[in-house]
Each structure stands twice: as structure tokens, then as C-alpha cells.
Motif scaffolding. Sequence first.
Motif, PDB file in Angstrom:
ATOM      1  N   LEU A 322       2.723   6.355  -4.487  1.00 24.50           N
ATOM      2  CA  LEU A 322       2.732   4.991  -5.016  1.00 24.50           C
ATOM      3  C   LEU A 322       4.060   4.305  -4.719  1.00 24.50           C
ATOM      4  O   LEU A 322       4.089   3.103  -4.395  1.00 24.50           O
ATOM      5  CB  LEU A 322       2.454   5.011  -6.519  1.00 24.50           C
ATOM      6  N   PHE A 323       5.161   5.033  -4.833  1.00 30.82           N
ATOM      7  CA  PHE A 323       6.470   4.480  -4.477  1.00 30.82           C
ATOM      8  C   PHE A 323       6.501   4.092  -3.001  1.00 30.82           C
ATOM      9  O   PHE A 323       6.956   2.997  -2.643  1.00 30.82           O
ATOM     10  CB  PHE A 323       7.570   5.501  -4.766  1.00 30.82           C
ATOM     11  N   GLN A 324       6.069   4.987  -2.152  1.00 30.34           N
ATOM     12  CA  GLN A 324       6.120   4.745  -0.712  1.00 30.34           C
ATOM     13  C   GLN A 324       5.288   3.527  -0.311  1.00 30.34           C
ATOM     14  O   GLN A 324       5.707   2.732   0.541  1.00 30.34           O
ATOM     15  CB  GLN A 324       5.618   5.973   0.042  1.00 30.34           C
ATOM     16  N   MET A 325       4.126   3.380  -0.914  1.00 30.83           N
ATOM     17  CA  MET A 325       3.198   2.333  -0.522  1.00 30.83           C
ATOM     18  C   MET A 325       3.495   0.992  -1.183  1.00 30.83           C
ATOM     19  O   MET A 325       3.277  -0.066  -0.570  1.00 30.83           O
ATOM     20  CB  MET A 325       1.754   2.753  -0.868  1.00 30.83           C
ATOM     21  N   HIS A 326       3.988   0.986  -2.418  1.00 29.19           N
ATOM     22  CA  HIS A 326       4.042  -0.254  -3.194  1.00 29.19           C
ATOM     23  C   HIS A 326       5.438  -0.698  -3.599  1.00 29.19           C
ATOM     24  O   HIS A 326       5.593  -1.830  -4.077  1.00 29.19           O
ATOM     25  CB  HIS A 326       3.146  -0.107  -4.428  1.00 29.19           C
ATOM     26  N   CYS A 327       6.433   0.148  -3.423  1.00 33.41           N
ATOM     27  CA  CYS A 327       7.823  -0.287  -3.635  1.00 33.41           C
ATOM     28  C   CYS A 327       8.711   0.452  -2.634  1.00 33.41           C
ATOM     29  O   CYS A 327       9.575   1.247  -3.016  1.00 33.41           O
ATOM     30  CB  CYS A 327       8.282  -0.059  -5.070  1.00 33.41           C
ATOM     31  N   PRO A 328       8.507   0.188  -1.349  1.00 32.52           N
ATOM     32  CA  PRO A 328       9.213   0.951  -0.314  1.00 32.52           C
ATOM     33  C   PRO A 328      10.731   0.798  -0.356  1.00 32.52           C
ATOM     34  O   PRO A 328      11.457   1.732  -0.012  1.00 32.52           O
ATOM     35  CB  PRO A 328       8.624   0.398   0.988  1.00 32.52           C
ATOM     36  N   THR A 329      11.228  -0.368  -0.769  1.00 36.55           N
ATOM     37  CA  THR A 329      12.681  -0.553  -0.841  1.00 36.55           C
ATOM     38  C   THR A 329      13.272   0.320  -1.937  1.00 36.55           C
ATOM     39  O   THR A 329      14.324   0.945  -1.753  1.00 36.55           O
ATOM     40  CB  THR A 329      13.025  -2.025  -1.098  1.00 36.55           C
ATOM     41  N   THR A 330      12.596   0.373  -3.078  1.00 31.01           N
ATOM     42  CA  THR A 330      13.047   1.245  -4.164  1.00 31.01           C
ATOM     43  C   THR A 330      13.022   2.702  -3.719  1.00 31.01           C
ATOM     44  O   THR A 330      13.948   3.458  -3.986  1.00 31.01           O
ATOM     45  CB  THR A 330      12.158   1.065  -5.404  1.00 31.01           C
ATOM     46  N   TYR A 331      11.943   3.076  -3.051  1.00 34.68           N
ATOM     47  CA  TYR A 331      11.817   4.470  -2.595  1.00 34.68           C
ATOM     48  C   TYR A 331      12.948   4.829  -1.637  1.00 34.68           C
ATOM     49  O   TYR A 331      13.594   5.873  -1.775  1.00 34.68           O
ATOM     50  CB  TYR A 331      10.461   4.669  -1.918  1.00 34.68           C
ATOM     51  N   LYS A 332      13.206   3.966  -0.679  1.00 32.51           N
ATOM     52  CA  LYS A 332      14.234   4.229   0.330  1.00 32.51           C
ATOM     53  C   LYS A 332      15.626   4.236  -0.293  1.00 32.51           C
ATOM     54  O   LYS A 332      16.473   5.066   0.062  1.00 32.51           O
ATOM     55  CB  LYS A 332      14.157   3.194   1.435  1.00 32.51           C
ATOM     56  N   THR A 333      15.875   3.336  -1.250  1.00 35.52           N
ATOM     57  CA  THR A 333      17.222   3.170  -1.800  1.00 35.52           C
ATOM     58  C   THR A 333      17.526   4.135  -2.930  1.00 35.52           C
ATOM     59  O   THR A 333      18.617   4.707  -3.007  1.00 35.52           O
ATOM     60  CB  THR A 333      17.406   1.723  -2.312  1.00 35.52           C
TER      61      THR A 333
END
Length: 336
Positions: A322-333
Motif C-alpha cells: 500500500l505504501f509503494q502504490m499509494h504514497c511512493p514519496t513517503t515510502y522512498k523517503t
Amino acid sequence: MFSMYKGCLFIGTIMVCGMLYIFGSLDNYEYIKNFFRPSSSRIKNYRNVSNIIVESGIMFVETSDKVEPTPLTVCSVESAAWLNPEKRIYFFMKEFSGNLTQYPQPDYAGIPLLSSISNVDVLPLNPTELFEDTPLIAWYQKVNPNAERYWTHVLADGCRLALLWKYGGIYLDTDIISLKPLPFANFTCLEDGSFFNNAALGFHYIHHNFLLDCMKDFVANYIGHVWGQQGPRLITRVLKQWCQSDNPSAFTGKECNGISLWVTRRFYPIPYSNWGSYYNHWKKEDIERYFSDTYGAHIWNYMNSGRKRKVTAGSGSLLEYLFQMHCPTTYKTLVQ
């Protein structure tokens, strides 16, 4: 033809004069320059909530003493922002000063990340000011937070009602990851067979009488030590009156006096009793099928407060997906 030419020339002259007038003022020039500056470099500084114009949008609230939001909170706000680009997203924080320059990177990560999103506003939350001109002000002036068992939750219960009543829009808990664009409507959602939850609420115009009834019930039937008394239990109590039925769940999937009572899968596809499933491994095809009718996935983070399980990169968990698909900036950072 000549008269049309003269008309166009006249309009053009007015436009040029108008632009010269605008740019002739240093203040107006600075405003235009900042408005067209990329959002990542635009500094928003809100020192006084009274001076902020809140449009009907999607609202999140943080009533604890935290200043650095968790990755899940940041993900929730980011996912709502990217899926609803035409709407303003407001993140109200009780301990936020209103001055973004006080929260620089690398000491802070969440606030700079969210403030860089063009349709997100990170705002200070002043409960006294928010509750003014509502039935909640008398309660707030008398209650002793130090004697309350669930203070941050009860305060959040009150804030969402006042915000929606004053400004209209949608309220979401900070542990709801948006999966689809949200329709702006009057709605609440069934959590289980008997209770309607207040983690996701929508009222698209201001001063809705249902919210006024909720605030009155909040004060009249306040019991701070009973979990959910001012939350799901309150919404369900008022719905019984609103629907003139002891079983408002019978209206699920329908409208009750102008309020849509959405089915459980819209926001609570996984029940709180099975909250650990978000940290288990899921196949992609199973995720897409299971959440096909879901607007936002409630992660039930309160159930995780004692265990403190986190989303981790490479775990293959449902939450990581869900992080990868719907909040990619949060996931990456914040995760990777």
C-alpha cells in the motif's frame, strides 16, 4: 470587421494596463512570483489560524504532542493528496507552530515532505478557537485533560465534528490510506454489524444539522473513560434518531435522511480484530481483488500501539504494498 478589431484592441489595452498595475506593486509582484514557484520551494507560514481560509477539502487531525508525524500518518495524507488533486488537503497539528522554517530537514522529515505537496496545507490546531461558536466550547473549557483516560482520542473526536461543521468536506483518520478518489458527499461508514465508525466522515456543506446533533450529544452524553463513547457510539446514537430507527445498519448501502450509510468495505475491509493482516504477506492479485471496492484502508494503528510494528522495506507485507502504490514519496523517503 473594423468594429470587431476595435473591440479586441480595447480589451487588449485593458489587459495590458491591468498587468502593469499588478506588477507595479511590489507586494503583488512577490505574490505572483511565489504563486508560480514550484511547490517544493514555496514556504507557507501560518502563524494565526484565524487568518487561514479553509476550503471544503479533506482533513486530518493530530491531537497528540507529536510534531514529527509517523510514516503511516504521512502516507495517509500523501495518498489522499495524490488521488484528489483538485481538492485541498489539510493536516491540523496541535503542537505545530505554524512556521515551517522551524522544522528543517534533516531534523524533521514528515512536515517538509507534506508541505512540498502542492495541494497540502500543514496547519496549527487551536481547539479553543475551533470550538468557539459550537456546543463543544463549554465542554472543552471545563474538562481536565490530565484526568482523561483517552484524551488525545476524545479531543480528536470533537475536532473532526467541529471542523466538518464549520468548513464542510471529508475527515479521515491518520491511519487511513486512500486507495481511490473520494466522492464528496454526506456519508458515514458501517464498521461492523452494529456500529458506524467516525474514522471516515463526509459532509460536503457547512453547518449540517447531523453534525450539530452530534456535538450536542457529545456534550450531553460525555463519558471520557468509555472507549468510543464520543466516536462510533456517538455516531450510531445520533443515526438512530436521524433515521428514526433502533437499527440504522438496516440502511447500509442506502441513504438515511440525506446521509449515505456506506458498506463496511469502503473503509474497513479488514476488521480491527484482524488488524495484523496488514503486516502479513499478500499476493498482488489478492490485494487488487480484496480492495476493489475500498476507498481507504483503515490500518487500525491504535491496535498496534503496544506492539509498535512498522512497515519495512522488502518485507512483502500488505502494508508495504500500500505504501509503494499509494504514497511512493513517503515510502522512498521514510521507509527505504
